[in-house]
Design a protein around this motif. Structure first.
Motif, short mmCIF file in Angstrom:
data_model
loop_
_atom_site.label_atom_id
_atom_site.label_comp_id
_atom_site.label_asym_id
_atom_site.label_seq_id
_atom_site.Cartn_x
_atom_site.Cartn_y
_atom_site.Cartn_z
N GLU A 54 -19.64 -25.71 -28.22
CA GLU A 54 -18.88 -24.71 -28.97
C GLU A 54 -19.30 -23.30 -28.57
OE1 GLU A 54 -17.96 -26.75 -33.29
OE2 GLU A 54 -20.04 -26.15 -32.83
N HIS A 55 -20.59 -23.11 -28.45
CA HIS A 55 -21.14 -21.81 -28.04
C HIS A 55 -20.49 -21.36 -26.73
CE1 HIS A 55 -24.95 -19.15 -28.10
NE2 HIS A 55 -24.23 -18.74 -27.08
N HIS A 56 -20.46 -22.25 -25.77
CA HIS A 56 -19.89 -21.91 -24.47
C HIS A 56 -18.38 -21.71 -24.56
CE1 HIS A 56 -23.56 -23.87 -22.29
NE2 HIS A 56 -23.86 -22.77 -22.94
N ARG A 57 -17.72 -22.47 -25.41
CA ARG A 57 -16.26 -22.30 -25.53
C ARG A 57 -15.93 -20.94 -26.15
NH1 ARG A 57 -11.68 -22.59 -23.14
NH2 ARG A 57 -9.89 -22.82 -24.53
N VAL A 58 -16.69 -20.50 -27.13
CA VAL A 58 -16.45 -19.19 -27.73
C VAL A 58 -16.59 -18.09 -26.68
CG1 VAL A 58 -17.32 -17.50 -29.39
CG2 VAL A 58 -17.09 -19.89 -30.06
N ILE A 59 -17.63 -18.16 -25.87
CA ILE A 59 -17.83 -17.18 -24.80
C ILE A 59 -16.67 -17.23 -23.82
CG2 ILE A 59 -19.27 -16.61 -22.79
CD1 ILE A 59 -21.70 -17.53 -24.51
N GLU A 60 -16.29 -18.44 -23.43
CA GLU A 60 -15.21 -18.63 -22.46
C GLU A 60 -13.89 -18.05 -22.97
OE1 GLU A 60 -14.13 -22.35 -19.61
OE2 GLU A 60 -14.14 -22.79 -21.76
N VAL A 61 -13.56 -18.33 -24.23
CA VAL A 61 -12.32 -17.83 -24.81
C VAL A 61 -12.34 -16.31 -24.89
CG1 VAL A 61 -10.92 -17.75 -26.92
CG2 VAL A 61 -11.79 -19.94 -26.08
N CYS A 62 -13.47 -15.74 -25.28
CA CYS A 62 -13.58 -14.29 -25.39
C CYS A 62 -13.34 -13.63 -24.03
CB CYS A 62 -14.96 -13.93 -25.93
SG CYS A 62 -15.17 -12.18 -26.32
N ILE A 63 -13.95 -14.17 -22.99
CA ILE A 63 -13.78 -13.60 -21.65
C ILE A 63 -12.34 -13.77 -21.17
CG2 ILE A 63 -14.46 -13.88 -19.22
CD1 ILE A 63 -17.29 -14.61 -20.30
N GLU A 64 -11.77 -14.93 -21.42
CA GLU A 64 -10.37 -15.19 -21.04
C GLU A 64 -9.44 -14.18 -21.72
OE1 GLU A 64 -9.27 -19.10 -22.11
OE2 GLU A 64 -10.42 -20.10 -20.53
N GLN A 65 -9.60 -14.02 -23.02
CA GLN A 65 -8.67 -13.19 -23.78
C GLN A 65 -8.85 -11.71 -23.48
OE1 GLN A 65 -6.37 -14.79 -25.39
NE2 GLN A 65 -5.27 -12.98 -26.09
N ALA A 66 -10.09 -11.29 -23.26
CA ALA A 66 -10.34 -9.89 -22.92
C ALA A 66 -9.74 -9.55 -21.56
CB ALA A 66 -11.83 -9.59 -22.93
N ALA A 67 -9.75 -10.52 -20.66
CA ALA A 67 -9.09 -10.39 -19.35
C ALA A 67 -9.48 -9.10 -18.62
CB ALA A 67 -7.57 -10.46 -19.51
N GLY A 68 -10.77 -8.76 -18.69
CA GLY A 68 -11.26 -7.61 -17.94
C GLY A 68 -11.01 -6.26 -18.59
N ARG A 69 -10.40 -6.24 -19.78
CA ARG A 69 -10.10 -4.95 -20.43
C ARG A 69 -11.35 -4.24 -20.92
NH1 ARG A 69 -5.76 -6.73 -24.76
NH2 ARG A 69 -6.94 -8.70 -24.61
N VAL A 70 -12.34 -5.01 -21.39
CA VAL A 70 -13.64 -4.46 -21.80
C VAL A 70 -14.72 -5.42 -21.34
CG1 VAL A 70 -12.71 -3.25 -23.83
CG2 VAL A 70 -13.61 -5.58 -24.07
N PRO A 71 -15.97 -4.95 -21.19
CA PRO A 71 -17.05 -5.85 -20.83
C PRO A 71 -17.38 -6.82 -21.98
CG PRO A 71 -17.67 -3.54 -20.51
CD PRO A 71 -16.40 -3.54 -21.29
N ILE A 72 -17.85 -8.00 -21.61
CA ILE A 72 -18.29 -8.99 -22.59
C ILE A 72 -19.80 -9.17 -22.45
CG2 ILE A 72 -18.04 -11.35 -23.45
CD1 ILE A 72 -15.50 -9.55 -23.66
N ILE A 73 -20.51 -8.94 -23.55
CA ILE A 73 -21.95 -9.16 -23.61
C ILE A 73 -22.15 -10.46 -24.37
CG2 ILE A 73 -24.18 -8.19 -24.26
CD1 ILE A 73 -22.75 -5.45 -24.52
N ALA A 74 -22.37 -11.53 -23.65
CA ALA A 74 -22.41 -12.87 -24.25
C ALA A 74 -23.73 -13.11 -24.97
CB ALA A 74 -22.20 -13.94 -23.18
N GLY A 75 -23.65 -13.57 -26.20
CA GLY A 75 -24.85 -13.94 -26.94
C GLY A 75 -25.48 -15.17 -26.31
N CYS A 76 -26.69 -15.02 -25.81
CA CYS A 76 -27.35 -16.11 -25.07
C CYS A 76 -28.73 -16.43 -25.63
CB CYS A 76 -27.49 -15.75 -23.59
SG CYS A 76 -25.90 -15.63 -22.72
N GLY A 77 -29.09 -15.87 -26.76
CA GLY A 77 -30.44 -16.04 -27.29
C GLY A 77 -30.71 -17.44 -27.80
#
Length: 293
Positions: A54-77
């Motif tokens: 689920e963690h990885h899917r949330v990151i993946e969806v966020c990056i897909e939807q942002a589509a390069g419009r803004v940077p994504i800082i993925a929570g990896c802690g």
């Protein structure tokens, strides 16, 4: 590398599962409202209750939807160094701009342990790191000397910090102790004004989930050194900053979002539950004060 208003996104749930449709709408709304970057899977995103898939899917969806419009800082802690590395490698593959890596929680590592943990990640993952210090949740406290040493050792990797220590003197400690470019981002919305005055350049925000345009305007005023406007916007947001923590976060934030948008549910994962009546009353009042309802 990062500045401005950066929401630490909630993770919308519906009937116990990730609500991808609501999450995609949230990402779009945030970008359209002026957020300068997005953080999926942070504390506000309830990452501690997500499976790795689920963690990885949330990151993946966020990056897909942002589509390069803004940077994504993925929570990896993680409190497990190898699991943090797993998250970082996945985020790099998906196209994240950086990783937000919290000081390991529960284990209570020493400063030497923190140096070893973050050094290992720097040496084994090819992704810039934004350090995250929030001792109120993790117990371990990433001291300024440790932060400065990490940047000295790996200036190309450690590009910033989200500081939620509540200690404003650390902004100056970091600024005076670090020669490389280093983005200091506030982790406490209510302290963002003095934090920026001391040398900060933005905020990784809970409130921006609910008031992205106001938070973006506030950060822009700070960057322009327009203190009068920054104070005015800060006063408008101030009750909402505190209302977000009237009960266990992100309970009040999800309640607030459900008042602002009918496409997001006021649903959390155990052991968190929806916020209490007192918190709801505080949120309702703060939303009116901010002009959001």
């Amino acid at each position: 590398m990062f500045s401005g208003s950066i929401p630490a996104l909630v993770t919308p749930f519906r009937d116990g599962a990730l609500d991808e449709s609501a999450f995609r709408r949230l990402v779009d709304w945030q970008i359209e409202s002026g957020s300068s970057a997005l953080v999926p899977c942070g504390t506000t995103g309830e990452n501690s209750t997500l499976s790795n898939a689920e963690h990885h899917r949330v990151i993946e969806v966020c990056i897909e939807q942002a589509a390069g419009r803004v940077p994504i800082i993925a929570g990896c802690g993680s409190n497990d160094t190898m699991n943090a590395l797993l998250h970082m490698n996945f985020s790099k593959k998906c196209g994240a701009s950086a990783a937000l890596v919290v000081a390991p929680y529960y284990n209570k590592p020493s400063q030497e342990g923190l140096l070893a943990h973050f050094s290992y990640l720097a040496e084994h993952a090819d992704l810039p790191i934004v350090l995250y210090n929030v001792p109120g949740r993790t117990v371990s406290d990433l001291q300024p000397e440790t932060v400065c040493e990490l940047v000295r050792r790996y200036p190309q990797t450690f590009v910033g910090i989200k500081d939620a220590s509540g200690d404003l003197s650390r902004v100056t400690d970091h600024r005076m102790g670090i020669d490389a470019k280093f983005a200091q981002l506030c982790g406490d919305d209510e302290l963002a004004l003095p934090f920026n005055a001391a040398g900060g350049v933005g905020c990784i925000s809970v409130t921006a989930n609910v008031a992205p345009a106001l938070c973006a305007e506030f950060q822009a005023a700070c960057a322009a050194n327009d203190l009068e406007l920054a104070r005015k916007l800060n006063d408008k947001l101030y009750p909402l900053h505190y209302a977000m923590f009237e009960d266990s976060s992100p309970g009040p934030c999800k309640y607030a979002l459900a008042q602002v948008h009918d496409w997001i549910e006021n649903e959390l994962r155990l052991p968190l539950v929806p916020c209490n009546d007192s918190a709801r009353a505080a949120v309702d009042k703060a939303l009116v004060h901010a002009g959001l309802v």
